[in-house]
Enzyme design. Sequence first.
Site, short mmCIF file in Angstrom:
data_model
loop_
_atom_site.label_atom_id
_atom_site.label_comp_id
_atom_site.label_asym_id
_atom_site.label_seq_id
_atom_site.Cartn_x
_atom_site.Cartn_y
_atom_site.Cartn_z
CB SER A 164 -1.59 -0.31 1.04
OG SER A 164 -2.51 0.87 0.90
CG ASP A 264 -6.59 -2.82 -3.73
OD1 ASP A 264 -6.89 -1.88 -3.76
OD2 ASP A 264 -5.60 -3.15 -3.83
CG HIS A 294 -5.64 -3.15 -0.11
ND1 HIS A 294 -4.33 -1.81 -1.05
CD2 HIS A 294 -5.02 -2.14 0.74
CE1 HIS A 294 -4.01 -1.25 -0.83
NE2 HIS A 294 -4.36 -1.29 0.96
#
Length: 325
Positions: A164, A264, A294
């Site tokens: 991320s 995601d 995610h």
Amino acid sequence: MPVNPDIAAFLALAAGGREGGRVKPMHALSPAEARLAFERTSRMMDPGGDPVGRVEDLSIPARDGAVLPARLYAADPAAAVPAPVLLFFHGGGYVVGSLESHDGLCRAIASKSGVAVLSVGYRLAPEHRFPTAFDDALDALDWLGRTGAGLGLDSGRLAVGGDSVGGSLAAAISLWAAAEPGLPRPRLQVLIYPVTDATADTASLQRYGEGHLLERATLDWFYRQYSREEADRRDGRFSPLLAEIPPGVASSLAPALLVLAECDPLADEGIAYGRKLAAAGVAVDVQVHAGMTHDFLRMGALVDEAEEAQDLIADALVRYLGASG
């Protein structure tokens, strides 16, 4: 492809908690509350951790005199030669996340690859706004280059990575290191569903921005906590997809492995960053995992695909750093 049924069940449980008023979305919490909630959820999704031969807490000095916590994982502490190393930055939108929340993932990568993993606890927003996290990441890279040998680490066999916004930091310092001869030059970038454009409004953001773990409103909340002003989001240190890659820099950039999740909101910007690197002549391997959301690499308690993606990363580290798992 629809969301994996085990993740879908987890998401339905979370949605039920919201509807009953027991659980608030992250963007409705204070940063302190969000950090506690994130740590609790992390323990639920990935409660265990592979055994590794050496786990050592360290401190890394930052440029302004602050001291950053770090944790070193080494699969084989008795190795006769300095170990290759992955410099790792955790996700969490610059606001949440810690060495603890990503302990299981770092242990798994170290155990599977034989590569040492140095996880860095960069400073969080809103207490520390842009570009503090980037500066901390760059300082960690510089420190590793100068002191790694004393820790049994070979900074000449170095990868940088993260998930991320940790992947965003890894991408951004890779660009910086390619242009700065005084910094260690990574051999591989491991970019796990990275944020690459904090200004984007992509098809994946529109399609998966609600009800798929990471939500559009939460992303915007993260970015507002970290940025000083709107223009920060367009800075290449915040959004690597928007950074220029001059030919001289491109020729020095490390190959990149992008590990993405189909369901995601960040999927499209990850794909776009892979295309940008490839267009610049960088070797890129983009792996999109079907039905995943995610953060799936930390969902070892829910899905087998978490371990499969960890194995993929371990194989790449072995290939580029010459390690042996």
